[in-house]
Write a protein that holds these residues in place. Structure first.
Motif, PDB file in Angstrom:
ATOM      1  N   TRP A  27      37.907   0.582 -37.701  1.00 35.83           N
ATOM      2  CA  TRP A  27      36.513   0.966 -37.502  1.00 35.83           C
ATOM      3  C   TRP A  27      35.958   1.719 -38.714  1.00 35.83           C
ATOM      4  O   TRP A  27      34.847   1.464 -39.152  1.00 35.83           O
ATOM      5  N   ARG A  84      35.616  -0.061 -28.181  1.00 35.68           N
ATOM      6  CA  ARG A  84      34.631  -0.792 -28.983  1.00 35.68           C
ATOM      7  C   ARG A  84      35.245  -2.091 -29.504  1.00 35.68           C
ATOM      8  O   ARG A  84      36.454  -2.180 -29.703  1.00 35.68           O
ATOM      9  N   ASP A 128      36.979   6.093 -26.302  1.00 35.72           N
ATOM     10  CA  ASP A 128      35.643   5.695 -26.759  1.00 35.72           C
ATOM     11  C   ASP A 128      35.750   4.765 -27.968  1.00 35.72           C
ATOM     12  O   ASP A 128      35.018   3.781 -28.088  1.00 35.72           O
TER      13      ASP A 128
END
Length: 236
Positions: free
Chosen positions: A71, A18, A14
Motif C-alpha cells: 500500500w 483494502r 483497516d
C-alpha cells in the motif's frame, strides 16, 4: 466551539481489508524463493526518483513478507516515486546472521546496478526506508559501506546511501535481546546479531555518509549513544 472528536486510528484490519495493489515487476537476486524484489514504477517516461524499501515483521518471514508494504509502495508510485521493495530470508527461513544481511545487501546492490534499466534516476539521492525490523535493516544499509574493506557483509561495491529512514525501527540489537516482554521475542534479535554487533547493529557500527532519520516508535530500552543515530531532517 464544541471540541472536535479525535479520528479513530487505523488498525491492521483497516489496511488489510483494502484492495491490495500489485507491483509492476518482480526480479530475482538469488536462487532462494525469498530472494526477490518487487519493482514499482510510476507512470510516465521517467527517469523517476526511487527508494529502496525493506519490510518489517520481527525479522521473521512467518510474520510478514514484502507485500505488507504494497500500500505504501503504491502510494509512492502514484506520487511519482519508484520503489525497490526487498524480500529477504527471515530468521525462520535460513536468514538471521549472516543470511538476512547477505540478502538485503545483494538486493540493494542490484538496485544500484539496474535502476536505470527500470527507469529510475541514477543521479538522485539514494534513500532507504524500512519499518520495524526493516527500519533496522534500512539503517544497516546506510552504515554498511563504512565496514572494513574485505568484510563479506560490506561487499566489494556496496550501495552508497544518502538518506536512511527508520519507521519505528529496532536498530539496537543488543538492547532488543534483553528487553522484557519484547513483542518480537528476544531470540530473533539474537539470531540477527550473531554476536557481531559492530557489523550488524547500527548504533555500534561505524557511521557512514548517510543522514539517518529515526521516526516515531524508536524504543530500545537503553540510552542512544550520542552522535550515533540522529533525528536529522533531510533537505534535498
Amino acid at each position: 466551539m464544541a471540541p472536535v472528536a479525535p479520528k479513530r486510528l487505523m488498525v491492521w484490519d483497516d489496511l488489510l481489508s483494502r484492495p491490495k495493489p500489485v507491483a509492476d515487476a518482480t526480479v530475482r537476486y538469488g536462487a532462494d524463493a525469498l530472494q526477490l524484489v518487487d519493482v514499482w514504477k510510476p507512470a510516465g517516461a521517467g527517469p523517476h526518483p526511487a527508494v529502496v524499501m525493506i519490510h518489517g515483521g520481527c525479522w521473521q518471514t512467518e510474520i510478514a513478507e514484502r507485500d505488507i508494504m504494497n500500500w505504501i509502495a503504491d502510494d509512492l508510485r502514484t506520487h511519482g516515486v519508484g520503489v525497490w521493495n526487498i524480500e529477504y530470508r527471515g530468521v525462520d527461513r535460513g536468514g538471521g546472521y549472516p543470511g538476512t544481511y547477505q540478502d538485503v545487501g545483494a538486493a540493494a546492490d542490484m538496485f544500484a546496478a539496474k535502476r536505470a534499466e527500470y527507469g529510475f534516476k541514477t543521479d538522485a539521492p539514494v534513500v532507504t526506508i524500512g519499518h520495524s525490523a526493516g527500519g533496522h535493516l534500512s539503517l544497516w544499509l546506510a552504515r554498511r559501506s563504512a565496514l572494513a574493506k574485505g568484510d563479506a557483509l560490506r561487499g566489494d561495491s556496496p550501495l552508497q546511501v544518502d538518506l536512511a529512514i527508520s519507521q519505528g525501527g529496532l536498530p539496537d540489537l543488543r538492547a532488543q535481546m534483553t528487553l522484557p516482554d519484547h513483542g518480537c521475542g528476544n531470540d530473533a534479535a539474537a539470531k540477527m546479531a550473531g554476536n557481531a554487533f559492530a557489523r550488524v547493529s547500527p548504533p555500534e557500527m561505524p557511521k557512514g555518509r548517510a543522514r539517518e532519520f529515526v521516526g516515531a516508535g524508536f524504543a530500545t530500552g537503553r540510552r542512544r549513544p550520542a552522535g550515533r543515530i540522529s533525528r536529522a531532517v533531510y533537505v534535498p
